[in-house]
Write an enzyme that holds these catalytic residues in place. Structure first.
Site, mmCIF file in Angstrom:
data_model
loop_
_atom_site.group_PDB
_atom_site.id
_atom_site.type_symbol
_atom_site.label_atom_id
_atom_site.label_comp_id
_atom_site.label_asym_id
_atom_site.label_seq_id
_atom_site.Cartn_x
_atom_site.Cartn_y
_atom_site.Cartn_z
ATOM 1 N N LYS A 135 -59.754 1.228 -5.438
ATOM 2 C CA LYS A 135 -58.138 1.768 -5.026
ATOM 3 C C LYS A 135 -57.590 2.560 -6.445
ATOM 4 O O LYS A 135 -57.626 1.955 -7.502
ATOM 5 C CB LYS A 135 -57.162 0.786 -4.695
ATOM 6 C CG LYS A 135 -57.314 -0.609 -5.401
ATOM 7 C CD LYS A 135 -56.385 -1.624 -5.141
ATOM 8 C CE LYS A 135 -56.528 -2.897 -5.844
ATOM 9 N NZ LYS A 135 -55.973 -4.046 -5.224
ATOM 10 N N LYS B 69 -54.248 5.082 0.962
ATOM 11 C CA LYS B 69 -54.420 3.668 0.970
ATOM 12 C C LYS B 69 -53.065 3.228 1.355
ATOM 13 O O LYS B 69 -52.135 3.651 0.931
ATOM 14 C CB LYS B 69 -54.233 3.359 -0.629
ATOM 15 C CG LYS B 69 -54.363 1.912 -0.632
ATOM 16 C CD LYS B 69 -54.189 1.065 -1.992
ATOM 17 C CE LYS B 69 -54.253 -0.235 -2.146
ATOM 18 N NZ LYS B 69 -53.468 -1.118 -0.956
ATOM 19 N N ARG C 199 -55.626 -10.488 6.810
ATOM 20 C CA ARG C 199 -56.145 -10.723 5.792
ATOM 21 C C ARG C 199 -56.281 -12.189 5.474
ATOM 22 O O ARG C 199 -57.243 -12.660 4.772
ATOM 23 C CB ARG C 199 -56.066 -9.833 4.792
ATOM 24 C CG ARG C 199 -57.205 -9.147 4.167
ATOM 25 C CD ARG C 199 -56.778 -8.636 2.510
ATOM 26 N NE ARG C 199 -56.790 -9.850 1.436
ATOM 27 C CZ ARG C 199 -56.412 -9.847 0.287
ATOM 28 N NH1 ARG C 199 -55.899 -8.613 -0.121
ATOM 29 N NH2 ARG C 199 -56.693 -10.652 -0.527
#
Lengths: 532, 332
Positions: free
Chosen positions: A401, A233, A253
């Protein structure tokens, strides 16, 4: 504007999703195309470039309110919303009946004829215009116009809710509306008509909505390890490379175009075949691998990129998904298929590279890899189902995640300031300190993590145990210990403590601990990464 | 005793008049407690003897144990207590609420308790009592707090109820059980004679108000009807009932809250009500300034609320103003 103000009122006076959608549909049905487009624009939380900063508006408010300036500031601190404070102090409701006869200007005209032309005017002229609106408009419109001047609306509708309303109105799928609302579209009658008629021509450089992972702890519940791809990650900036026609666009994003920040990524992407969209992470990358996020920030912060900074802080785009290939939307295909093609197309690349798969055959061996995350400069692991499609937003199930546990420490509450929005009238912005010898030095500010009940209790305590007031900030007796979590720590000459913490938040109120038991600065310093 | 000595001081037990040897709205048990009104932060049990207004007797007794000793005085009636003369004057806050006027050797102090200047069909209107020192509340002492006309707010409440009725929803209106709820029930008589369902805590006080001759809409206990019957009905409850299992019986509903705090949007959104109605039993900013001016007081002591802001404002205007440390505040 009156119609939009009425819509705002409807949305603001119910917690029911159904009623909110109904109110939007009703408004859109009767609004002119250009007004509807602007309404969508502000409802999804977009804002036009600010022509006047809040500091100036505050200064003008102090002059217009016919009150001592300190009292205006005190009132603002208590209300926690500048536009609302202005409306409450300058446009009192009592006179609104008389004011309601003022000529009507539509929402779009407000932007085109009044708000947007403010940019570039001398500030005295800006002042003259804005102040006259404050005095002319009825309370609700005064609040709304000022809100539109200062930033986004925040009326308790999400983009998802606006999407649902538009999908219902036009009979489109939600996915289609979602795509149209992403990216850098301009509010115009054309936009609205294209949306209504489902014409994708206006969507030329649009990115896809990002798929977001949900947190997971118990990975064993995911079934067989072999069904899942494990990746690091990464701790960088999530981005989408949209390569279509002759164009190449890099989106963040937050749906901002950041193409000009990363020329080396764009140069590399231009070599990729047109009709391709990649999802991945922008990372600062040195000779020994990924650099801390703080390095990447240096590049974002610059107005112009010198050749020196391009050389000192090189970047890479670590790609992990393929959303479009040869002009076709690949999101419904399996991750397996997308990744195979991604790997093929990236093989000649050096700046745009494939996010490596972590080769650990069992959950246990994967957990051992996860333990090395901090030393590798990553935030943990991503787990993606090989059969999953590329979803929209935070759809659960396909992506997880598995982050490493945050750092924690115990700090003492030192200062408190009043909050904003929903937290108006409450002291909710806290500063915490740790011991440096006999004194407490501030190391972190945190706003989140307490329950409403705890916030109320703490607010009451703060008011009763204030030592000193500095403007709106109060220093309080050193009595309460809180456990704080944070994601990263770096040296910072700008802070008195010499360190800066990343994303600090309150984990819990340690009412069982006395201030003497809080952490020391030396403890925090020991968490600093060794210099690479 | 020195003639310049303060007639009322803030002590550990409450506001104390030494010359008369009594307390006003004490927060700990005392010998003699003069009560401005029956809200929980002003009226606490355990004292040997209470003095309140005639009009406030019923609600005061309701909040004390049956054996409590309560003496009453008519508004304007004056009597000697120790070395001072006291009289009680309407404060316009709730039924029976009073300002306490204390006079000694021609020097007059007034302790206002909580008060408002807006019209309220459930209680006697505020009376300006000239004095040298005025002890005031400051609950809403910021210029953002200005109340709209009560009639307009009552109209808003009624319209909201009717709109919910058309949508087949129940309307749950939260309001402080003593005072505010009855004021709303009285204001709504302008528009309808339809009965309103009330929570038990509201019902007891509604009965006491009715016995004192206050006219309100007819009320029914909010426990009698079947779930379906609540669609379109108005239900009144104290704020403490919000979010409890008690409100689930009403099915789909819109919620509203009557309070001066509803002037601020963030406050309403935080509390999670659909609608906020700006209706307060306290003085707003203009009323605070007006009242203190009209009393002609040259000294002002502030008990609770935004005391710092109001103190500084008066000091800058040349009025001697100080904050007292009290344990008031909470309702509204």
């Amino acid at each position: 504007m009156r119609e939009f103000a009425a819509l705002f009122e409807s949305l603001d006076t119910t917690n029911s999703t159904r009623l909110k959608i109904d109110a939007m549909v009703e408004y859109f049905r009767t609004a002119k195309a250009v007004d509807a487009a602007w309404a969508v624009y502000v409802l999804v939380g977009r804002r036009v470039k600010q022509s006047v900063g809040p500091a100036l508006l505050r200064a003008w408010l102090r002059e217009e309110a016919q009150l001592p300036p300190w009292l205006v500031e005190e009132t603002y601190a208590s209300i926690g919303d500048l536009a609302e404070t202005i409306a409450l102090l300058v446009a009192p409701e009592g006179a609104s009946a008389m004011r309601a006869t003022a000529p009507q200007i539509s929402l779009a005209d407000w932007f085109h004829q009044r708000i947007l032309p403010l940019t570039g005017l001398p500030s005295e002229e800006q002042r003259r215009r804005i102040v006259s609106w404050w005095h002319e408009l009825p309370y609700r419109e005064c609040f709304l116009v000022t809100k539109l001047l200062t930033g986004s609306l925040r009326v308790g509708v999400s983009r998802a809710l606006v999407t649902r309303a538009l999908a219902e109105l036009f009979g489109h799928s939600r996915a289609l509306v979602e795509r149209a609302l992403i990216g850098a579209w301009q509010p115009s009658a054309d936009f609205w008509i294209a949306l209504a008629q489902n014409e994708s021509s206006t969507l030329a450089s649009h990115p896809y909505p990002f798929y977001l992972a949900s947190p997971i702890e118990a990975v064993e519940s995911l079934g067989a390890r072999g069904e899942w791809l494990a990746e690091w990650k990464w701790d960088g900036i999530r981005g989408q490379i949209v390569r279509r026609g002759a164009e190449c666009t890099l989106w963040s994003r937050g749906e901002e175009i950041i193409t000009d920040r990363f020329p080396e990524i764009i140069a590399a992407a231009s070599a990729i075949e047109s009709g391709t969209v990649l999802d991945g992470e922008i990372l600062a990358w040195g000779e020994n691998g990924v650099l801390p996020f703080a390095e990447l920030q240096k590049r974002i912060g610059r107005r112009t990129l010198s050749s020196r900074i391009l050389k000192d802080i090189p970047v890479r785009f670590v790609a992990y998904d393929l959303l479009e290939w040869q002009g076709e939307d690949w999101r419904p295909r399996s991750l397996q298929e997308r990744r195979t093609q991604l790997q093929k197309l990236l093989s000649p690349q050096t700046v745009i590279v494939l996010s490596p798969a972590i080769d650990a055959p069992s959950w246990d061996s994967l957990a051992a890899e996860r333990d090395t995350a901090r030393s590798r400069g990553v935030e943990g692991l991503m787990l993606k189902n090989w059969q999953s499609v590329y979803g929209t937003g935070r759809q659960r199930g396909g992506w997880w995640k598995w982050k490493i546990d945050p750092f924690v420490f115990d700090g003492v509450l030192l200062y408190a300031a009043p909050g904003h929005g929903r937290r108006s009238n409450l002291y909710t912005d806290y500063t915490f300190g740790v011991w440096a010898g006999e004194i407490l030095v501030p190391v972190a500010k945190a706003y989140s993590g307490l329950t409403d009940e705890e916030i109320r209790r703490l607010d009451k305590w703060i008011r009763a145990h204030t030592r000193e007031k500095f403007g709106m900030v109060r220093s309080v007796e050193s009595a309460h210990v809180f456990e704080l979590a944070f994601e990263g720590i770096a040296r910072s000459p700008r802070h008195k403590s010499g360190i800066a913490l990343r994303f600090p938040r309150i984990k819990q109120w340690r009412s069982d601990k006395r201030p003497q038991e809080a952490d020391t600065l030396a403890n925090l310093q020991s968490m600093l990464p060794t210099q690479r | 005793m020195n003639e310049f000595e303060d007639l009322v001081t803030a002590t550990r037990r409450g506001l104390f008049c030494k010359a008369g040897d009594f307390y006003i709205d004490p927060w700990l048990p005392v010998e003699t407690a003069v009560i401005t009104h029956a809200h929980g932060d002003h009226l606490r049990g355990g004292s040997a003897r209470y003095i309140c207004t005639d009009a406030g007797e019923a609600v005061t007794r309701q909040r004390l144990t049956a054996d409590a000793r309560v003496e009453t005085m008519a508004y304007g009636e004056s009597r000697s207590v120790g070395d001072v003369r006291i009289s009680l004057h309407p404060a316009g806050h709730i039924l029976g609420s009073a300002q306490v006027r204390i006079e000694r050797d021609g020097v007059v102090w007034v302790v206002s308790g909580d008060y408002k200047r807006d019209a309220d069909p459930t209680c006697a209107p505020f009376e300006v009592v000239p004095c040298e020192t005025f002890i005031s509340e400051a609950t809403f002492a910021l210029p953002a707090y200005r109340w709209p006309e009560t009639q307009l707010v009552a109209r808003e409440i009624f319209d909201w109820w009717q709109a919910n009725k058309r949508a087949g929803l129940a309307s749950i209106l939260y309001a402080y059980a003593l005072g505010k709820a009855q004021r709303v029930l009285a204001e709504l008589t302008r528009f309808t004679s339809e009965p309103v369902y009330v929570h038990g805590a509201v019902a007891t006080i509604v009965n006491a108000y009715r016995q004192c001759g206050v006219e309100m809409l007819p009320t029914l206990p909010a426990t009698v009807a079947a779930k379906a019957d609540y669609a379109g009905a108005l239900i009144m409850a104290p704020p403490s009932a919000a979010g409890s299992s008690w409100v689930r019986r009403f099915g789909e509903a819109s919620s509203g809250f009557c309070s001066g705090w509803m002037r601020v949007r963030g406050d309403r959104r935080r509390r999670g009500y659909d609608r906020g109605f700006v209706l307060s039993d306290h003085a707003d900013w203009p009323s605070l300034l007006r009242t203190i001016r009209e009393t002609c007081a040259h000294r002002v002591l502030l008990t609770h609320g935004y005391t710092d802001a109001l103190c500084r404002f008066f000091q800058e205007q040349g009025v001697a103003a100080t904050a007292l440390r009290t344990e008031y505040g909470g309702e509204e």
